[in-house]
Design a protein around this motif. Structure first.
Motif, short mmCIF file in Angstrom:
data_model
loop_
_atom_site.label_atom_id
_atom_site.label_comp_id
_atom_site.label_asym_id
_atom_site.label_seq_id
_atom_site.Cartn_x
_atom_site.Cartn_y
_atom_site.Cartn_z
N PHE A 196 1.05 -1.08 0.17
CA PHE A 196 0.11 0.16 0.22
C PHE A 196 0.80 1.52 0.06
O PHE A 196 0.57 2.14 -0.90
CB PHE A 196 -1.03 -0.04 1.41
N SER A 197 2.06 1.04 0.86
CA SER A 197 2.51 2.30 1.02
C SER A 197 3.58 2.82 -0.48
O SER A 197 3.76 3.98 -0.71
CB SER A 197 3.89 2.19 1.79
N ARG A 198 3.23 2.20 -1.48
CA ARG A 198 3.84 2.18 -2.58
C ARG A 198 2.78 2.60 -3.69
O ARG A 198 3.23 3.18 -4.97
CB ARG A 198 4.72 0.98 -3.19
N ARG A 243 -2.76 10.04 4.03
CA ARG A 243 -2.96 8.45 3.90
C ARG A 243 -2.10 8.04 5.13
O ARG A 243 -1.36 8.75 5.89
CB ARG A 243 -2.03 8.08 2.75
N ASN A 277 -3.40 0.97 6.03
CA ASN A 277 -3.67 0.76 4.58
C ASN A 277 -5.08 1.66 4.22
O ASN A 277 -5.87 1.18 3.49
CB ASN A 277 -4.07 -0.41 4.33
N ASN A 327 -0.13 4.77 6.08
CA ASN A 327 0.24 3.56 5.53
C ASN A 327 0.31 2.42 6.54
O ASN A 327 0.01 1.14 6.05
CB ASN A 327 1.83 3.68 5.07
N TRP A 348 3.00 8.25 -3.57
CA TRP A 348 3.49 7.32 -2.56
C TRP A 348 4.22 8.14 -1.64
O TRP A 348 5.02 7.91 -0.49
CB TRP A 348 4.21 6.30 -3.27
#
Length: 123
Positions: free
Chosen positions: A29-31, A71, A76, A73, A53
């Motif tokens: 998810f972080s990407r 976001r 998610n 991370n 990201w």
């Protein structure tokens, strides 16, 4: 396969605020690059905003200064914070993910989509 599930929609009066969340599956998810789109009654789907990201953000002129994206991370999850809402913000809001980590303004640039959630702003 990435699954996206929106939550937090609803009804609010003009001038109010609402936060919509989108929870994603997947270990990378972080990407992901993430975007928010919306589709109002009788209208085509349009770009609202996106986050890369690396936490770079970009917004449509119609929501700039009123909406923010963030976001988490660890959870998610991506958030769309909507302030100073207007009746013309009424729409089904969709989150979308792209695996290359960038954000884009076109629907075709995204790989996965949520099912959408209704946001209604009354005057």
């Amino acid at each position: 396969q990435v699954q996206l599930v929106e939550s937090g929609g609803g009804s609010v009066q003009a001038g109010g605020s609402l936060r919509v969340s989108c929870a994603a599956s997947g270990r990378r998810f972080s990407r992901y690059g993430l975007g928010w789109f919306r589709q109002g009654p009788g209208l085509e789907r349009e770009f609202v905003g996106g986050i890369s990201w690396s936490d770079g953000t970009y917004f449509a002129d119609s929501v700039k200064g009123r909406f923010t994206i963030s976001r988490d991370n660890a959870k998610n999850t991506v958030y769309l914070q909507m302030n100073s809402l207007k009746p013309e913000d009424t729409a089904v809001y969709y989150c979308a993910a792209r695996l290359d980590g960038d954000y884009g303004t076109r629907s075709s640039e995204y790989d996965y989509w949520g099912q959408g959630i209704q946001v209604t702003v009354s005057s």
